[in-house]
Design an enzyme around this catalytic site. Structure first.
Site, PDB file in Angstrom:
ATOM      1  N   LEU A   1     -10.888  11.436  17.482  1.00 16.59           N
ATOM      2  CA  LEU A   1     -12.140  11.344  18.228  1.00 16.59           C
ATOM      3  C   LEU A   1     -11.921  11.198  19.728  1.00 16.59           C
ATOM      4  O   LEU A   1     -12.713  11.692  20.524  1.00 16.59           O
ATOM      5  CB  LEU A   1     -12.938  10.133  17.719  1.00 16.59           C
ATOM      6  CG  LEU A   1     -14.148  10.415  16.836  1.00 16.59           C
ATOM      7  CD1 LEU A   1     -15.005  11.519  17.426  1.00 16.59           C
ATOM      8  CD2 LEU A   1     -13.764  10.775  15.427  1.00 16.59           C
TER       9      LEU A   1
ATOM     10  N   ARG B   1     -12.300  16.320   7.387  1.00 24.43           N
ATOM     11  CA  ARG B   1     -13.127  16.639   6.206  1.00 24.43           C
ATOM     12  C   ARG B   1     -14.539  17.017   6.632  1.00 24.43           C
ATOM     13  O   ARG B   1     -15.101  16.412   7.543  1.00 24.43           O
ATOM     14  CB  ARG B   1     -13.210  15.435   5.264  1.00 24.43           C
ATOM     15  CG  ARG B   1     -11.893  15.036   4.657  1.00 24.43           C
ATOM     16  CD  ARG B   1     -12.115  13.997   3.554  1.00 24.43           C
ATOM     17  NE  ARG B   1     -10.861  13.427   3.129  1.00 24.43           N
ATOM     18  CZ  ARG B   1     -10.552  12.116   3.243  1.00 24.43           C
ATOM     19  NH1 ARG B   1     -11.418  11.261   3.762  1.00 24.43           N
ATOM     20  NH2 ARG B   1      -9.386  11.686   2.817  1.00 24.43           N
TER      21      ARG B   1
ATOM     22  N   GLU C   1      -8.327  -5.109   5.227  1.00 21.77           N
ATOM     23  CA  GLU C   1      -8.200  -4.821   3.795  1.00 21.77           C
ATOM     24  C   GLU C   1      -7.035  -5.595   3.181  1.00 21.77           C
ATOM     25  O   GLU C   1      -7.102  -6.029   2.033  1.00 21.77           O
ATOM     26  CB  GLU C   1      -8.011  -3.309   3.592  1.00 21.77           C
ATOM     27  CG  GLU C   1      -9.281  -2.525   3.904  1.00 21.77           C
ATOM     28  CD  GLU C   1      -9.030  -1.098   4.361  1.00 21.77           C
ATOM     29  OE1 GLU C   1      -8.534  -0.915   5.495  1.00 21.77           O
ATOM     30  OE2 GLU C   1      -9.338  -0.172   3.602  1.00 21.77           O
TER      31      GLU C   1
ATOM     32  N   ASN D   1       0.872  -1.173   0.000  1.00 27.96           N
ATOM     33  CA  ASN D   1       0.000   0.000   0.000  1.00 27.96           C
ATOM     34  C   ASN D   1       0.908   1.222   0.000  1.00 27.96           C
ATOM     35  O   ASN D   1       1.439   1.617   1.035  1.00 27.96           O
ATOM     36  CB  ASN D   1      -0.896  -0.034   1.245  1.00 27.96           C
ATOM     37  CG  ASN D   1      -1.831   1.163   1.327  1.00 27.96           C
ATOM     38  OD1 ASN D   1      -1.743   2.091   0.520  1.00 27.96           O
ATOM     39  ND2 ASN D   1      -2.713   1.150   2.302  1.00 27.96           N
TER      40      ASN D   1
ATOM     41  N   VAL E   1     -12.461   4.159  14.723  1.00 32.72           N
ATOM     42  CA  VAL E   1     -13.545   4.634  15.588  1.00 32.72           C
ATOM     43  C   VAL E   1     -14.621   3.560  15.730  1.00 32.72           C
ATOM     44  O   VAL E   1     -15.104   3.285  16.839  1.00 32.72           O
ATOM     45  CB  VAL E   1     -14.177   5.918  15.001  1.00 32.72           C
ATOM     46  CG1 VAL E   1     -15.305   6.414  15.893  1.00 32.72           C
ATOM     47  CG2 VAL E   1     -13.131   7.001  14.796  1.00 32.72           C
ATOM     48  N   GLY E   2     -14.978   2.920  14.644  1.00 33.85           N
ATOM     49  CA  GLY E   2     -16.044   1.913  14.670  1.00 33.85           C
ATOM     50  C   GLY E   2     -15.694   0.714  15.533  1.00 33.85           C
ATOM     51  O   GLY E   2     -16.543   0.153  16.224  1.00 33.85           O
ATOM     52  N   GLU E   3     -14.394   0.342  15.511  1.00 39.61           N
ATOM     53  CA  GLU E   3     -13.977  -0.833  16.285  1.00 39.61           C
ATOM     54  C   GLU E   3     -13.747  -0.508  17.763  1.00 39.61           C
ATOM     55  O   GLU E   3     -13.910  -1.380  18.614  1.00 39.61           O
ATOM     56  CB  GLU E   3     -12.679  -1.408  15.691  1.00 39.61           C
ATOM     57  CG  GLU E   3     -12.880  -2.020  14.316  1.00 39.61           C
ATOM     58  CD  GLU E   3     -11.563  -2.259  13.577  1.00 39.61           C
ATOM     59  OE1 GLU E   3     -10.528  -2.453  14.232  1.00 39.61           O
ATOM     60  OE2 GLU E   3     -11.592  -2.250  12.323  1.00 39.61           O
ATOM     61  N   ASN E   4     -13.353   0.743  18.032  1.00 36.56           N
ATOM     62  CA  ASN E   4     -12.928   1.086  19.399  1.00 36.56           C
ATOM     63  C   ASN E   4     -13.799   2.097  20.120  1.00 36.56           C
ATOM     64  O   ASN E   4     -13.688   2.242  21.333  1.00 36.56           O
ATOM     65  CB  ASN E   4     -11.496   1.654  19.362  1.00 36.56           C
ATOM     66  CG  ASN E   4     -10.517   0.649  18.788  1.00 36.56           C
ATOM     67  OD1 ASN E   4     -10.325  -0.411  19.354  1.00 36.56           O
ATOM     68  ND2 ASN E   4      -9.929   0.979  17.654  1.00 36.56           N
TER      69      ASN E   4
ATOM     70  N   HIS F   1     -17.703   2.344   8.023  1.00 34.84           N
ATOM     71  CA  HIS F   1     -16.239   2.384   8.150  1.00 34.84           C
ATOM     72  C   HIS F   1     -15.897   3.751   8.741  1.00 34.84           C
ATOM     73  O   HIS F   1     -15.898   4.762   8.038  1.00 34.84           O
ATOM     74  CB  HIS F   1     -15.585   2.193   6.770  1.00 34.84           C
ATOM     75  CG  HIS F   1     -14.090   2.294   6.804  1.00 34.84           C
ATOM     76  ND1 HIS F   1     -13.253   1.207   6.645  1.00 34.84           N
ATOM     77  CD2 HIS F   1     -13.273   3.356   6.997  1.00 34.84           C
ATOM     78  CE1 HIS F   1     -12.003   1.600   6.743  1.00 34.84           C
ATOM     79  NE2 HIS F   1     -11.980   2.904   6.943  1.00 34.84           N
ATOM     80  N   LEU F   2     -15.646   3.776  10.043  1.00 34.30           N
ATOM     81  CA  LEU F   2     -15.415   5.050  10.730  1.00 34.30           C
ATOM     82  C   LEU F   2     -13.968   5.114  11.203  1.00 34.30           C
ATOM     83  O   LEU F   2     -13.621   4.577  12.259  1.00 34.30           O
ATOM     84  CB  LEU F   2     -16.372   5.192  11.929  1.00 34.30           C
ATOM     85  CG  LEU F   2     -17.867   4.961  11.648  1.00 34.30           C
ATOM     86  CD1 LEU F   2     -18.679   5.078  12.932  1.00 34.30           C
ATOM     87  CD2 LEU F   2     -18.381   5.936  10.598  1.00 34.30           C
TER      88      LEU F   2
ATOM     89  N   HIS G   1     -13.035   3.190   0.197  1.00 28.39           N
ATOM     90  CA  HIS G   1     -13.010   2.180   1.272  1.00 28.39           C
ATOM     91  C   HIS G   1     -13.705   0.891   0.834  1.00 28.39           C
ATOM     92  O   HIS G   1     -14.157   0.115   1.680  1.00 28.39           O
ATOM     93  CB  HIS G   1     -13.753   2.672   2.547  1.00 28.39           C
ATOM     94  CG  HIS G   1     -13.126   3.826   3.251  1.00 28.39           C
ATOM     95  ND1 HIS G   1     -13.873   4.825   3.828  1.00 28.39           N
ATOM     96  CD2 HIS G   1     -11.831   4.119   3.503  1.00 28.39           C
ATOM     97  CE1 HIS G   1     -13.062   5.713   4.401  1.00 28.39           C
ATOM     98  NE2 HIS G   1     -11.823   5.298   4.219  1.00 28.39           N
TER      99      HIS G   1
ATOM    100  N   ARG H   1      -2.627  -1.994  -3.358  1.00 24.66           N
ATOM    101  CA  ARG H   1      -3.821  -1.166  -3.157  1.00 24.66           C
ATOM    102  C   ARG H   1      -3.763   0.013  -4.129  1.00 24.66           C
ATOM    103  O   ARG H   1      -2.753   0.711  -4.202  1.00 24.66           O
ATOM    104  CB  ARG H   1      -3.844  -0.632  -1.726  1.00 24.66           C
ATOM    105  CG  ARG H   1      -5.058   0.228  -1.512  1.00 24.66           C
ATOM    106  CD  ARG H   1      -4.940   1.073  -0.282  1.00 24.66           C
ATOM    107  NE  ARG H   1      -6.145   1.860  -0.120  1.00 24.66           N
ATOM    108  CZ  ARG H   1      -6.204   3.006   0.534  1.00 24.66           C
ATOM    109  NH1 ARG H   1      -5.128   3.495   1.087  1.00 24.66           N
ATOM    110  NH2 ARG H   1      -7.346   3.645   0.638  1.00 24.66           N
TER     111      ARG H   1
HETATM  112  P1  ADP Z   1      -7.416   5.924   9.050  1.00 26.56           P
HETATM  113  O1  ADP Z   1      -6.968   4.554   8.573  1.00 26.56           O
HETATM  114  O2  ADP Z   1      -8.561   6.493   8.295  1.00 26.56           O
HETATM  115  O3  ADP Z   1      -6.319   6.900   9.300  1.00 26.56           O
HETATM  116  P2  ADP Z   1      -8.202   4.497  11.464  1.00 26.56           P
HETATM  117  O4  ADP Z   1      -9.171   3.515  10.948  1.00 26.56           O
HETATM  118  O5  ADP Z   1      -6.873   4.024  11.933  1.00 26.56           O
HETATM  119  O6  ADP Z   1      -8.044   5.726  10.482  1.00 26.56           O
HETATM  120  O7  ADP Z   1      -8.910   5.287  12.678  1.00 26.56           O
HETATM  121  C1  ADP Z   1      -8.267   6.305  13.347  1.00 26.56           C
HETATM  122  C2  ADP Z   1      -9.254   6.917  14.325  1.00 26.56           C
HETATM  123  O8  ADP Z   1      -9.683   5.914  15.251  1.00 26.56           O
HETATM  124  C3  ADP Z   1      -8.657   8.038  15.147  1.00 26.56           C
HETATM  125  O9  ADP Z   1      -9.213   9.274  14.742  1.00 26.56           O
HETATM  126  C4  ADP Z   1      -9.103   7.730  16.545  1.00 26.56           C
HETATM  127  O10 ADP Z   1      -9.837   8.816  17.017  1.00 26.56           O
HETATM  128  C5  ADP Z   1     -10.043   6.575  16.427  1.00 26.56           C
HETATM  129  N1  ADP Z   1      -9.958   5.742  17.622  1.00 26.56           N
HETATM  130  C6  ADP Z   1      -9.004   4.855  17.935  1.00 26.56           C
HETATM  131  N2  ADP Z   1      -9.245   4.342  19.162  1.00 26.56           N
HETATM  132  C7  ADP Z   1     -10.371   4.946  19.619  1.00 26.56           C
HETATM  133  C8  ADP Z   1     -11.143   4.871  20.817  1.00 26.56           C
HETATM  134  N3  ADP Z   1     -10.763   4.076  21.798  1.00 26.56           N
HETATM  135  N4  ADP Z   1     -12.248   5.634  20.933  1.00 26.56           N
HETATM  136  C9  ADP Z   1     -12.623   6.449  19.936  1.00 26.56           C
HETATM  137  N5  ADP Z   1     -11.950   6.566  18.803  1.00 26.56           N
HETATM  138  C10 ADP Z   1     -10.832   5.835  18.635  1.00 26.56           C
END
Ligand code: ADP
Length: 397
Positions: free
Chosen positions: A284, A241, A384, A7, A332-335, A208-209, A180, A91
């Site tokens: 976030l 954005r 991915e 990538n 964000v979606g996972e955590n 996908h957040l 995505h 990618r």
């Molecule tokens: P990208 O690949 O688009 O750069 P990621 O999928 O790695 O982004 O996501 C990054 C975002 O995940 C960060 O903005 C962070 O705020 C968020 N994040 C990671 N851990 C947490 C958490 N525990 N609570 C809320 N947001 C989180």
């Protein structure tokens, strides 16, 4: 067969080596600051400590050369020689309307990737640089392109056309493409498996957040609609954005702030979103912390963020005529526990009911819906790289 997944960004190269016999990841790595003084390579072989190498890398070819050196290193490498790597998967962000699937790269494919420079100026040029560097150093294997846009190519005209003079589409290829796609593809397939239903019979909304964020509505195995558009700027509120706004704001602010188009691009892509609104951060976690401490702008920013996502959930519910599950993925979606809770609050009328105790989980594949929720709510870590490795294997084995 082992597959190298690449990538390549403008100043970075991420890579993995995947053994397709059991899909184990033998190594992951990141080359950072390509073309900028102070380049580094961080390489983590399976079951061993990570190594960091500092070496100035003037371009992507130098970066890839170092990656290949590391992969065969007797101490921390993962293959004896490069002949063990059967193919490479790359990618590529934009495939325009030409690719609805991954493809083995030949001159014609490289030409299309180049033709998309115009509509993906930040991504496709470094993606192609990575491909060309790799082809030069690995001339005996096939290289596969896996496009972020490909999965969304099933959208129909009513879902991808903008109401602009038709020549904007015909002459300038202005339409919704969506991004995505590899992530939406992966998590929606996993969701169907968790639902225990054939993929072709599911109605799925994927979220996908990450720092960039997008949603997709998937019905009977096809993307009906997705929130990112001609570029990744459209749709949800993101780290930096704006997401959806009245387009007249762009002309208005260009005039008021004396911005040219490059400056306006930067304003809406890099200075807006959670960063611009909260004044705190694009991350976030920082915004949530500030909101908790009483920062009013951070509190509003979070509500704007939820509001945009809830709007798309409603929109996609209507377009899918119902929904089997929501899927949260990416950083964000996972955590983001409270993020997910707030997004799902007050959606009972749609049959979405979260179990807030089950939702207290990070980075694991789990159903966080209440037992009596009509709609399942899955958290599914995205992968991915695995999709790229699988496609590469499928097309070259
Ligand atoms: P990208 O690949 O688009 O750069 P990621 O999928 O790695 O982004 O996501 C990054 C975002 O995940 C960060 O903005 C962070 O705020 C968020 N994040 C990671 N851990 C947490 C958490 N525990 N609570 C809320 N947001 C989180």
């Amino acid at each position: 067969m082992k597959v190298l997944v690449v990538n390549a960004g403008s100043s970075s190269i991420k890579y993995q080596v995947v053994d397709m016999t059991d899909e184990s990841v033998l190594a992951v790595g990141l080359v950072d600051r390509v073309g900028i003084p102070g380049s580094t390579l961080e390489h983590k072989p399976l079951g061993k400590d990570a190594v960091v190498i500092k070496k100035d890398l003037p371009d992507h070819t130098a970066g890839m050369e170092l990656v290949l050196e590391v992969l065969v290193n007797p101490e921390y490498g993962v293959v004896k020689d490069m002949d063990e790597i059967g193919a490479a998967g790359h990618r590529v962000v934009h495939g325009g309307e030409s690719f609805a699937d991954s493809v083995v790269i030949d001159d014609a494919v490289a030409k299309v990737i180049r033709e998309c420079f115009d509509i993906a100026p930040l991504h496709n040029p470094p993606n192609l640089m990575g491909i060309e560097a790799c082809q030069k150093l690995m001339p005996n294997v096939k290289h596969v392109a896996v496009f972020d846009t490909a999965f969304h190519q099933t959208m129909e005209p009513q879902n991808y056309m903008y109401a602009l003079p038709y020549e904007a589409y015909e002459k300038y290829r202005i339409r919704r493409y969506g991004f995505h796609g590899t992530s939406h593809f992966y998590v929606s397939h996993r969701a169907a498996e968790l639902l225990g239903k054939p993929y072709e019979e599911c109605k799925i909304i994927t979220l996908h957040l990450g720092n960039g964020a997008s949603m997709a509505a998937i019905k009977n195995g096809k993307v009906v609609e997705t929130s990112m558009g001609f570029t990744p700027l459209e749709g949800l509120v993101m780290g930096t954005r704006s997401g959806d706004i009245d387009p007249a704001i762009v002309f208005f602010l260009m005039e008021k702030l004396g911005m040219d188009s490059a400056e306006a691009n930067n304003y809406f892509n890099k200075k807006s979103g959670m960063l611009g609104l909260s004044g705190v951060s694009n991350d976030l976690r920082d915004v949530e912390e500030a909101a908790k401490a009483g920062n009013a702008r951070a509190q509003i920013a979070l509500k704007v963020y939820y509001n945009a996502i809830q709007g798309y959930i409603g929109n996609y519910f209507a377009k899918l005529n119902g929904c089997d599950c929501l899927v949260f993925t990416a950083g964000v979606g996972e955590n983001g526990i409270s993020m997910r809770e707030n997004i799902c609050a007050n959606l009972e009328a749609l049959g979405i009911k979260m179990d807030v105790e089950k939702n207290k989980v990070r980075g694991k594949e789990v159903d966080v819906a209440a037992d009596d929720s009509k709609v399942r709510i899955f958290v599914i870590p995205t992968n991915e790289e695995l999709v790229i490795a699988r496609d590469t294997y499928r097309l070259t084995k």
